[in-house]
Design an enzyme around this catalytic site. Structure first.
Site, mmCIF file in Angstrom:
data_model
loop_
_atom_site.group_PDB
_atom_site.id
_atom_site.type_symbol
_atom_site.label_atom_id
_atom_site.label_comp_id
_atom_site.label_asym_id
_atom_site.label_seq_id
_atom_site.Cartn_x
_atom_site.Cartn_y
_atom_site.Cartn_z
ATOM 1 N N ASN B 83 -55.508 49.355 8.272
ATOM 2 C CA ASN B 83 -56.315 47.951 8.005
ATOM 3 C C ASN B 83 -56.964 47.353 9.499
ATOM 4 O O ASN B 83 -57.197 45.684 9.096
ATOM 5 C CB ASN B 83 -55.547 47.116 7.521
ATOM 6 C CG ASN B 83 -54.623 47.914 6.618
ATOM 7 O OD1 ASN B 83 -53.841 48.314 6.540
ATOM 8 N ND2 ASN B 83 -55.274 47.931 5.147
ATOM 9 N N ILE B 91 -60.588 42.306 10.365
ATOM 10 C CA ILE B 91 -59.086 42.841 9.756
ATOM 11 C C ILE B 91 -59.589 42.915 7.674
ATOM 12 O O ILE B 91 -60.490 42.121 7.888
ATOM 13 C CB ILE B 91 -58.587 41.605 9.706
ATOM 14 C CG1 ILE B 91 -58.175 41.432 11.335
ATOM 15 C CG2 ILE B 91 -57.047 41.798 9.900
ATOM 16 C CD1 ILE B 91 -57.133 40.141 11.348
ATOM 17 N N CYS B 92 -59.627 43.786 7.638
ATOM 18 C CA CYS B 92 -59.181 44.122 5.910
ATOM 19 C C CYS B 92 -57.477 43.392 5.841
ATOM 20 O O CYS B 92 -56.130 43.928 6.061
ATOM 21 C CB CYS B 92 -58.858 45.297 5.696
ATOM 22 S SG CYS B 92 -58.620 45.515 3.723
ATOM 23 N N LEU B 93 -57.786 42.068 4.735
ATOM 24 C CA LEU B 93 -56.772 41.542 4.373
ATOM 25 C C LEU B 93 -56.586 40.227 3.260
ATOM 26 O O LEU B 93 -57.876 39.618 3.588
ATOM 27 C CB LEU B 93 -55.590 40.575 5.546
ATOM 28 C CG LEU B 93 -54.323 40.069 5.655
ATOM 29 C CD1 LEU B 93 -53.115 40.886 4.793
ATOM 30 C CD2 LEU B 93 -54.346 39.241 5.916
ATOM 31 N N GLN B 126 -59.998 49.391 6.432
ATOM 32 C CA GLN B 126 -60.815 48.768 7.240
ATOM 33 C C GLN B 126 -61.619 50.050 8.187
ATOM 34 O O GLN B 126 -62.665 50.187 8.004
ATOM 35 C CB GLN B 126 -60.329 47.864 7.619
ATOM 36 C CG GLN B 126 -61.440 47.292 8.896
ATOM 37 C CD GLN B 126 -62.372 46.555 7.970
ATOM 38 O OE1 GLN B 126 -62.194 45.970 7.165
ATOM 39 N NE2 GLN B 126 -63.419 46.364 8.290
#
Lengths: 407, 199
Positions: B83, B91-93, B126
């Site tokens: 991610n 960051i993929c959050l 990500q």
């Protein structure tokens, strides 16, 4: 208005609490805190999901999202109600101005503290003189003082000219002092040492006689420095050489074992203590260094220990050891081996035993480990008593000679 | 900077500094400038993960509209995670995007990132390459992530096999990180990585 006396009492009692008041001001109790701005609730509102926010905070949020910032449940402007109960509670709260330490006796609603601080007459005054930053050139007479680091930096950047002038004045005074107090008295030893490195004056003929002492000192000093340097260099050379010698010694001793042509004399030193250790622990054995039957021949070594059957006897065995050229040798090792316990005075007393190898024994096979675990020799070569009675020990040393001739 | 954003960051900053996670050295926040618009975060790699023992530095940018919009956070320490981009640190959050809520704070963001390190979401990647490795060859993923942690985040586990392969490529004139990234992408298959680098 309270009297002067009670006033000062109040100040003193609140002094001790200063930190807690400040904390209370900066971090309100959880129930009075807005989760969005983390400050005291201003115009508190209550949501249908049971969370309190400042009116402005939650309205700004709902313009972007339609969910509660705390629990993410669906939330619209219709689900929000003024929380007058909390508003009243907060309005009844009173905190003291954080400047109380400096004498502000104002009691305020927590919501007003921020606004009050901007106009409070007791704001943190400029730092007292002794806590201010001094200009770095204070030593040479710059008297400026500053509140903080950046201000000082700005001053240093702007006043280069002034500081240079101050410096040159101070320098002039210094040199006047030097000449008036006499060169020797006022300059430190280090400075004097440095003077010795100065180039000699160009018009050396004009030297006054009293300079002779200085010239002598200078020459001596130069000589000392030169010698010190030389000593250091010599030390390094000596250290390198002794390192080299010890490494040569190591390879020499190996050389001797390699070129002994199968006739090796083992000086088994410190024999008495070895014997004591072997008596205490019958499993202890001592091995000689490995030696070669020819420069590229078999490698052997001698082992002594007390005979496991009868520990009055000394056992002597020969082991075959692994070499890097084992491939080029014939296996099993076959040849004549003789072990001689040398008498240091009278050679006729020496005990010599000769044996022929036996190809079927594991002891003569090509070693797979550093050394063949099986040796070949005599479990009861000589009585320990006899070694001492017949004076085989000289200088606490036992001499064992091995002759090995491959056939 | 809007007053509310600066005020809030100031308050949060105190909260993080006082929190027990800081006492345990699990998270840390530092100011980068005086205006509270830029901060530097630090999280410790969670135990029992390939990131254990590493320290990961984060770049935190606080927008004018904070806390109504989330802070912009990115890994400055290179990290191998489905991610997180292995190239940019993006960051993929969800909470840093559409799931942000104004009641969240720097502390909760840092703790969420730490949780992300212990529980990756390979289905919402990500970095597609890392996510593929995570799904198809978990063991290889863990070796790679641990190696990156060792090299970039000061983790304790040295992997000499990885180091050797990288040295081989460096000897051929490839830049070290480029070599590591290529080998990581190709499951440490030296031949395929070489092919990709020279094609």
């Amino acid at each position: 208005m309270a009297s002067g006396e009670s006033n000062s009492n109040e100040i003193e009692s609140s002094l001790a609490q200063e930190s807690s008041i400040n904390d209370a001001y900066s971090a309100p109790e959880a129930r009075f805190e807005c989760p969005i701005c983390l400050a005291w609730l201003r115009d508190p509102v209550l949501t249908s999901c049971g969370h309190r926010f400042c009116r402005n905070c939650i309205y700004s949020w709902l313009e972007r999202e339609h969910a509660c910032p705390v629990d993410n449940l669906k939330l619209n402007k219709e689900d929000i109600f003024p929380d007058n109960f909390t508003r009243r509670e907060i309005s009844q709260q009173r905190t003291k101005c954080p400047n109380i330490v400096r004498g502000c006796l104002e009691e305020l609603s927590p919501l007003d503290v921020e606004a009050h601080l901007l106009v409070c007459k007791f704001r943190i005054p400029e730092l007292p003189d002794n806590e201010k930053l001094r200009c770095s050139f204070v030593e040479v007479g710059c008297e400026e003082k500053f509140e903080d680091e950046p201000e000082l930096q700005r001053h240093l950047d702007q006043q280069i000219q002034k500081h240079l002038t101050l410096l040159s004045q101070a320098y002039a005074k210094l040199s006047v002092n030097n000449t008036s107090a006499g060169a020797v008295a006022s300059t430190s030893a280090i400075a004097q040492q440095a003077n010795f490195w100065d180039p000699p004056p160009k018009n050396s003929s004009a030297n006054v006689p009293e300079d002779n002492v200085n010239t002598l000192l200078r020459n001596l000093y130069e000589k000392i420095v030169f010698l010190e340097q030389k000593t250091r260099e010599q030390d390094i050379i000596i250290a390198n050489m002794s390192e080299q010698i010890s490494s040569y010694n190591l390879s020499m001793s190996k050389l001797h074992q390699r070129y002994c042509d199968g006739c090796y004399l083992w000086h088994c030193a410190d024999f008495k203590s070895k014997l004591n250790i072997m008596r205490e622990n019958p499993h202890v054995m001592y091995y000689s260094p490995g030696f070669y039957t020819s420069p590229n021949g078999y490698k052997l070594c001698v082992r002594i220990n007390l005979s496991p059957k009868d520990n009055n006897y000394l056992a002597i065995h020969i082991h075959v050891m692994k070499t890097e050229h084992d491939l080029a040798l014939d296996w099993p090792f076959s040849g004549r081996l003789s072990i001689t316990l040398i008498h240091p005075m009278q050679s006729f007393k020496s005990i010599k035993e000769t044996m022929m190898t036996r190809p079927e024994l594991d002891a003569f096979k090509r070693p797979v480990q550093d050394m063949n675990p099986n040796g070949f020799g005599y479990k009861e070569f000589v009585l320990v008593e006899e070694i001492f009675e017949q004076d085989f020990i000289e200088n606490n040393q036992l001499l064992i000679k091995i002759q090995a001739q491959p056939v | 900077m809007a007053n509310i954003a600066a005020q809030r960051i100031k308050r949060e900053f105190k909260e993080v500094i006082k929190s027990e996670e800081v006492a345990k050295c699990a998270i840390k926040v530092e100011l980068v400038n005086d205006s509270y618009t830029e901060l530097k975060g630090e999280i410790a790699g969670p135990p029992d993960t390939p990131y254990e023992g590493g320290t990961f530095v984060l770049e935190i940018k606080v927008p004018e509209t904070y806390p109504f919009n989330p802070p912009k956070v990115r890994f400055m320490t290179k990290i191998w995670h489905p991610n997180i981009s292995s190239v940019t640190g993006a960051i993929c959050l969800d909470i840093l995007k559409d799931q942000w809520a104004a009641a969240m704070t720097l502390r909760t963001v840092l703790l969420s990132l730490q949780a992300l390190l212990s529980a990756a979401e390979p289905d919402d990647p990500q970095d597609a390459v890392v996510a593929k490795q995570y799904r198809e060859n978990l063991e290889m993923f863990q070796i790679t992530a641990r190696h990156w942690t060792n090299v970039y985040a000061g983790g304790p586990h040295v992997n000499s096999d990885c180091d050797d392969k990288i040295r081989r490529l460096v000897d051929m004139g490839i830049e070290e990180h480029q070599a590591r990234a290529a080998l990581s992408s190709y499951n440490w298959d030296l031949e395929r990585a070489t092919e990709q680098l020279f094609s």
